[in-house]
Scaffold this motif. Structure first.
Motif, PDB file in Angstrom:
ATOM      1  N   VAL A 132      40.569  45.790  51.320  1.00 16.06           N
ATOM      2  CA  VAL A 132      40.954  46.204  49.963  1.00 16.06           C
ATOM      3  C   VAL A 132      40.762  45.081  48.942  1.00 16.06           C
ATOM      4  CG1 VAL A 132      42.546  48.075  50.568  1.00 16.06           C
ATOM      5  CG2 VAL A 132      43.365  45.714  50.574  1.00 16.06           C
ATOM      6  N   GLN A 133      39.972  44.082  49.261  1.00 16.91           N
ATOM      7  CA  GLN A 133      39.723  42.983  48.326  1.00 16.91           C
ATOM      8  C   GLN A 133      38.726  43.392  47.240  1.00 16.91           C
ATOM      9  OE1 GLN A 133      38.387  39.609  50.599  1.00 16.91           O
ATOM     10  NE2 GLN A 133      40.395  39.243  51.530  1.00 16.91           N
ATOM     11  N   THR A 134      38.839  42.758  46.081  1.00 17.67           N
ATOM     12  CA  THR A 134      37.795  42.862  45.069  1.00 17.67           C
ATOM     13  C   THR A 134      36.708  41.847  45.412  1.00 17.67           C
ATOM     14  OG1 THR A 134      38.739  41.178  43.616  1.00 17.67           O
ATOM     15  CG2 THR A 134      39.507  43.457  43.300  1.00 17.67           C
ATOM     16  N   PRO A 135      35.482  42.029  44.908  1.00 13.78           N
ATOM     17  CA  PRO A 135      34.423  41.048  45.182  1.00 13.78           C
ATOM     18  C   PRO A 135      34.790  39.632  44.728  1.00 13.78           C
ATOM     19  CG  PRO A 135      33.464  43.072  44.330  1.00 13.78           C
ATOM     20  CD  PRO A 135      34.961  43.221  44.201  1.00 13.78           C
ATOM     21  N   ASP A 136      35.423  39.505  43.564  1.00 16.57           N
ATOM     22  CA  ASP A 136      35.752  38.166  43.068  1.00 16.57           C
ATOM     23  C   ASP A 136      36.838  37.497  43.906  1.00 16.57           C
ATOM     24  OD1 ASP A 136      33.879  38.156  41.052  1.00 16.57           O
ATOM     25  OD2 ASP A 136      35.253  38.949  39.536  1.00 16.57           O
ATOM     26  N   TYR A 137      37.805  38.269  44.374  1.00 15.79           N
ATOM     27  CA  TYR A 137      38.841  37.722  45.257  1.00 15.79           C
ATOM     28  C   TYR A 137      38.205  37.252  46.556  1.00 15.79           C
ATOM     29  CZ  TYR A 137      43.406  37.534  47.686  1.00 15.79           C
ATOM     30  OH  TYR A 137      44.529  37.125  48.385  1.00 15.79           O
ATOM     31  N   ALA A 138      37.308  38.077  47.115  1.00 18.22           N
ATOM     32  CA  ALA A 138      36.615  37.697  48.350  1.00 18.22           C
ATOM     33  C   ALA A 138      35.783  36.434  48.142  1.00 18.22           C
ATOM     34  CB  ALA A 138      35.718  38.849  48.816  1.00 18.22           C
ATOM     35  N   ARG A 139      35.089  36.328  47.006  1.00 16.29           N
ATOM     36  CA  ARG A 139      34.270  35.139  46.732  1.00 16.29           C
ATOM     37  C   ARG A 139      35.125  33.885  46.673  1.00 16.29           C
ATOM     38  NH1 ARG A 139      31.889  38.807  42.934  1.00 16.29           N
ATOM     39  NH2 ARG A 139      29.848  39.506  43.738  1.00 16.29           N
ATOM     40  N   ALA A 140      36.293  34.002  46.047  1.00 12.06           N
ATOM     41  CA  ALA A 140      37.169  32.839  45.921  1.00 12.06           C
ATOM     42  C   ALA A 140      37.571  32.307  47.294  1.00 12.06           C
ATOM     43  CB  ALA A 140      38.411  33.215  45.110  1.00 12.06           C
ATOM     44  N   LEU A 141      37.843  33.211  48.239  1.00 16.72           N
ATOM     45  CA  LEU A 141      38.225  32.790  49.580  1.00 16.72           C
ATOM     46  C   LEU A 141      37.026  32.261  50.366  1.00 16.72           C
ATOM     47  CD1 LEU A 141      40.664  35.666  50.607  1.00 16.72           C
ATOM     48  CD2 LEU A 141      41.231  33.437  49.639  1.00 16.72           C
ATOM     49  N   GLU A 142      35.928  32.989  50.310  1.00 15.03           N
ATOM     50  CA  GLU A 142      34.749  32.614  51.107  1.00 15.03           C
ATOM     51  C   GLU A 142      34.200  31.262  50.688  1.00 15.03           C
ATOM     52  OE1 GLU A 142      33.845  34.028  53.695  1.00 15.03           O
ATOM     53  OE2 GLU A 142      34.411  36.134  53.624  1.00 15.03           O
ATOM     54  N   ARG A 143      34.112  31.001  49.406  1.00 19.80           N
ATOM     55  CA  ARG A 143      33.540  29.736  48.931  1.00 19.80           C
ATOM     56  C   ARG A 143      34.408  28.547  49.296  1.00 19.80           C
ATOM     57  NH1 ARG A 143      31.751  32.001  42.939  1.00 19.80           N
ATOM     58  NH2 ARG A 143      29.882  33.146  43.642  1.00 19.80           N
ATOM     59  N   THR A 144      35.703  28.784  49.434  1.00 21.54           N
ATOM     60  CA  THR A 144      36.604  27.697  49.831  1.00 21.54           C
ATOM     61  C   THR A 144      36.535  27.440  51.330  1.00 21.54           C
ATOM     62  OG1 THR A 144      38.107  28.236  48.013  1.00 21.54           O
ATOM     63  CG2 THR A 144      38.992  26.903  49.804  1.00 21.54           C
ATOM     64  N   PHE A 145      36.503  28.517  52.116  1.00 21.71           N
ATOM     65  CA  PHE A 145      36.532  28.371  53.575  1.00 21.71           C
ATOM     66  C   PHE A 145      35.173  27.953  54.128  1.00 21.71           C
ATOM     67  CE2 PHE A 145      36.618  29.898  57.993  1.00 21.71           C
ATOM     68  CZ  PHE A 145      37.799  29.320  58.416  1.00 21.71           C
ATOM     69  N   PHE A 146      34.088  28.565  53.625  1.00 28.44           N
ATOM     70  CA  PHE A 146      32.743  28.266  54.117  1.00 28.44           C
ATOM     71  C   PHE A 146      32.027  27.372  53.105  1.00 28.44           C
ATOM     72  CE2 PHE A 146      33.838  32.365  56.078  1.00 28.44           C
ATOM     73  CZ  PHE A 146      33.602  32.088  57.410  1.00 28.44           C
ATOM     74  N   LYS A 147      32.470  26.134  53.025  1.00 26.23           N
ATOM     75  CA  LYS A 147      31.953  25.219  52.001  1.00 26.23           C
ATOM     76  C   LYS A 147      30.471  24.910  52.170  1.00 26.23           C
ATOM     77  CE  LYS A 147      36.265  22.764  50.895  1.00 26.23           C
ATOM     78  NZ  LYS A 147      37.185  23.611  51.641  1.00 26.23           N
ATOM     79  N   SER A 148      29.956  24.987  53.398  1.00 21.86           N
ATOM     80  CA  SER A 148      28.562  24.617  53.637  1.00 21.86           C
ATOM     81  C   SER A 148      27.594  25.782  53.443  1.00 21.86           C
ATOM     82  CB  SER A 148      28.399  24.052  55.052  1.00 21.86           C
ATOM     83  OG  SER A 148      28.737  25.025  56.017  1.00 21.86           O
ATOM     84  N   ASP A 149      28.099  26.960  53.144  1.00 23.25           N
ATOM     85  CA  ASP A 149      27.235  28.128  52.954  1.00 23.25           C
ATOM     86  C   ASP A 149      26.337  27.968  51.731  1.00 23.25           C
ATOM     87  OD1 ASP A 149      28.073  29.509  55.148  1.00 23.25           O
ATOM     88  OD2 ASP A 149      29.008  31.163  54.058  1.00 23.25           O
ATOM     89  N   THR A 150      25.144  28.510  51.816  1.00 28.79           N
ATOM     90  CA  THR A 150      24.296  28.633  50.647  1.00 28.79           C
ATOM     91  C   THR A 150      24.849  29.762  49.776  1.00 28.79           C
ATOM     92  OG1 THR A 150      22.825  30.274  51.641  1.00 28.79           O
ATOM     93  CG2 THR A 150      22.301  27.941  52.032  1.00 28.79           C
ATOM     94  N   PRO A 151      24.457  29.811  48.495  1.00 30.80           N
ATOM     95  CA  PRO A 151      24.916  30.925  47.652  1.00 30.80           C
ATOM     96  C   PRO A 151      24.570  32.289  48.247  1.00 30.80           C
ATOM     97  CG  PRO A 151      23.974  29.199  46.295  1.00 30.80           C
ATOM     98  CD  PRO A 151      23.712  28.802  47.718  1.00 30.80           C
ATOM     99  N   MET A 152      23.393  32.391  48.880  1.00 22.14           N
ATOM    100  CA  MET A 152      22.998  33.665  49.477  1.00 22.14           C
ATOM    101  C   MET A 152      23.907  34.022  50.644  1.00 22.14           C
ATOM    102  SD  MET A 152      19.344  34.869  51.124  1.00 22.14           S
ATOM    103  CE  MET A 152      18.552  34.785  49.512  1.00 22.14           C
ATOM    104  N   GLU A 153      24.207  33.053  51.501  1.00 21.16           N
ATOM    105  CA  GLU A 153      25.099  33.315  52.634  1.00 21.16           C
ATOM    106  C   GLU A 153      26.490  33.702  52.156  1.00 21.16           C
ATOM    107  OE1 GLU A 153      23.286  30.376  56.116  1.00 21.16           O
ATOM    108  OE2 GLU A 153      24.643  29.573  54.591  1.00 21.16           O
TER     109      GLU A 153
END
Length: 300
Positions: A132-153
């Protein structure tokens, strides 16, 4: 102490796929068993995930009987070989196969169960669940947890979460979601206040098959402890046997592990915990009022 991770889930999922293939072919268990020269009881146990030993020759014979291709045969044989170990169900047709590099094997198992469930009961004390997350909420979590990800990943991980939500928004037989969240979920900021406001409004405006209630800080500790996040998955009934297609399953995720339980004792323990938490949670109308009120606070 709760027992070890069960080993029945891969067998059950293999059995479910075999049962669906047989039904699509228009064959009864007795007919299919006779045509591969096996007993009807053996095939029934295989479809219910109760066979302690799975013969690859039986899988090959059934796939040949049902007219499925080599890719499907290979996937089922691989699943059968690992049926006594924790592993993901292998199915080339599911949407998340496109994201194999980003999804842990044991979480693919969860997504398969979630998509097949009739009802999903969740308790989440810390974070809005992905379904039930919004895309922006999900992005905030993913970018913090997966710091080494590329923008595409990073964006692909967000898309996985958004795609999961089709289980509760699909037109035919959407999953019923009963969601309990702690008040900390409502007030802890992910991303920004603007992101949180949009997320809380989404929780307040869920479709009719989704029930959201908030456990307020004033509710204290209904269990006398902090149980952590958990999910209870209930499955639809098989019209032939009048039993659930899979046993009710509890999923527990921590920082370093994912565990699955399907023993009646453990399932009952978590159902009781959910009932106790529900007794001190706000009603649905009061929960929606709180969500909208806090969203306004974030917006101002």
């Amino acid at each position: 102490m709760i027992g070890k991770n069960p080993t029945t889930i891969p067998r059950r999922q293999l059995g479910r796929q075999l049962r669906e293939m047989r039904q699509a072919a228009g064959l009864s268990i007795a007919d299919a068993a006779r045509l591969i020269e096996r007993g009807a009881g053996t095939l029934q146990r295989l479809e219910k995930g109760e066979n302690p030993r799975i013969r690859l020759l039986d899988i090959e014979a059934l796939c040949r009987l049902y007219g499925v291709g080599r890719d499907k045969l290979g996937a089922l044989q691989a699943l059968a070989k690992e049926a006594d170990e924790r592993m993901r169900p292998v199915d080339e047709r599911v949407w998340w196969h496109r994201y194999d590099d980003l999804i842990p094997d044991d979480f693919e198992t969860y997504m398969s169960l979630e998509a097949a469930a009739a009802q999903v009961i969740m308790y989440q004390p810390d974070v809005v669940p992905g379904v039930v997350q919004t895309p922006d909420y999900a992005r905030a979590l993913e970018r913090t947890f997966f710091k080494s990800d590329t923008p595409m990943e990073s964006e692909q991980r967000v898309q996985v979460r958004m795609q999961r939500q089709t289980a509760i928004t699909r037109r035919l037989s959407p999953v019923e979601l009963d969601l309990l969240v702690d008040e900390a979920v409502v007030r802890r900021i992910a991303g920004s206040q603007k992101v949180m406001a949009a997320q809380l409004r989404k929780l307040a405006d869920v479709p009719p098959n989704v029930r959201v209630r908030v456990l307020p800080f004033a509710g204290g500790f209904p269990l006398g402890c902090a149980p952590g996040a958990f999910v209870i998955l209930r499955f639809p009934m098989d019209f032939g046997t009048k039993e659930p297609v899979e046993p009710t399953t509890v999923y527990v995720e921590s920082y370093g592990s994912r565990l699955y339980y399907d023993s009646a004792e453990v399932v009952d323990r978590y159902l009781e915990a959910h009932d106790q938490l529900s007794q001190v949670a706000l009603s649905e109308p009061d929960s929606k009022h709180l969500l909208r009120q806090v969203a306004k606070e974030f917006e101002s």
